[in-house]
Design an enzyme around this catalytic site. Structure first.
Site, PDB file in Angstrom:
ATOM      1  CG  ASN A 117      20.671  11.402 -30.184  1.00 15.76           C
ATOM      2  OD1 ASN A 117      21.667  10.862 -30.638  1.00 15.76           O
ATOM      3  ND2 ASN A 117      19.487  10.806 -30.202  1.00 15.76           N
TER       4      ASN A 117
ATOM      5  CD  GLU B 129      20.228  18.512 -34.665  1.00 12.78           C
ATOM      6  OE1 GLU B 129      20.244  17.869 -33.597  1.00 12.78           O
ATOM      7  OE2 GLU B 129      19.383  18.314 -35.563  1.00 12.78           O
TER       8      GLU B 129
HETATM    9  N1  THU Z   1      17.021  14.450 -31.977  1.00 14.17           N
HETATM   10  C1  THU Z   1      18.178  15.081 -32.312  1.00 14.17           C
HETATM   11  O1  THU Z   1      19.260  14.728 -31.823  1.00 14.17           O
HETATM   12  N2  THU Z   1      18.112  16.114 -33.190  1.00 14.17           N
HETATM   13  C2  THU Z   1      16.964  16.564 -33.772  1.00 14.17           C
HETATM   14  O2  THU Z   1      16.985  17.565 -34.462  1.00 14.17           O
HETATM   15  C3  THU Z   1      15.725  15.825 -33.585  1.00 14.17           C
HETATM   16  C4  THU Z   1      15.721  14.817 -32.506  1.00 14.17           C
HETATM   17  C5  THU Z   1      17.082  13.337 -31.021  1.00 14.17           C
HETATM   18  C6  THU Z   1      16.452  13.629 -29.691  1.00 14.17           C
HETATM   19  C7  THU Z   1      16.095  12.234 -29.229  1.00 14.17           C
HETATM   20  O3  THU Z   1      17.228  11.665 -28.607  1.00 14.17           O
HETATM   21  C8  THU Z   1      15.830  11.476 -30.502  1.00 14.17           C
HETATM   22  O4  THU Z   1      16.411  12.230 -31.547  1.00 14.17           O
HETATM   23  C9  THU Z   1      14.347  11.255 -30.803  1.00 14.17           C
HETATM   24  O5  THU Z   1      13.640  12.445 -30.745  1.00 14.17           O
END
Ligand code: THU
Length: 136
Positions: free
Chosen positions: A47, A60
């Site tokens: 992320n 993802e």
């Molecule tokens: N996040 C992801 O990387 N994947 C997910 O499926 C859910 C949320 C990240 C986005 C953000 O940086 C952090 O988790 C909190 O929402």
């Protein structure tokens, strides 16, 4: 073809490794992901948050975009790693993006305990809207 146990092991390892690159100074919620392509390649992502919060990209989607940018559009499995006590399933936006390139993909979510989610994209996003809907 469903992924072999050794491919799954490598996929999970790649997702865990990618989590280390997570840029999450705002939520502090680190996520790593990796996708396995039909050709057997693995692409990873993390992320990436932004001071303008809404521009955040989930792990993802980073992994999917990495695969597509590398010329691979058929995904057969995805692994998601969070350094949490419980496994975390992909968010709705990521499910939709995964559906574009891997509607039948296996989904495996792991964390820092033995908890895990083993499912499929079809189970996570039933009756998905996708490319097929634009072909009629
Ligand atoms: N996040 C992801 O990387 N994947 C997910 O499926 C859910 C949320 C990240 C986005 C953000 O940086 C952090 O988790 C909190 O929402």
């Amino acid at each position: 073809m469903s992924p072999s146990p050794s491919q799954i092991r490598r996929l999970v390892a790649a997702a865990r490794r990618a989590g280390k690159s997570s840029y999450a100074p705002y939520s502090k919620f680190r996520v790593g992901a990796a996708v396995l392509t039909a050709s057997g390649k693995i692409f990873a992502g993390c992320n990436v948050e932004n001071a303008s919060y809404g521009l955040t990209n989930c792990a993802e989607r980073t992994a999917v975009f990495n695969a597509v940018a590398g010329g691979h559009r058929k995904l057969v499995a995805v692994a998601v790693y969070t350094p949490t006590p419980e496994a975390t399933a992909p968010c709705g936006a990521c499910r939709q993006v995964l559906n574009e390139f891997g509607p039948n993909a296996a989904v495996l979510c792991v964390c820092d305990s033995a908890d895990r989610i083993e499912t499929t994209l079809d189970q996570l996003l039933p009756r998905a809207f996708g490319p097929k809907d634009l072909r009629s």
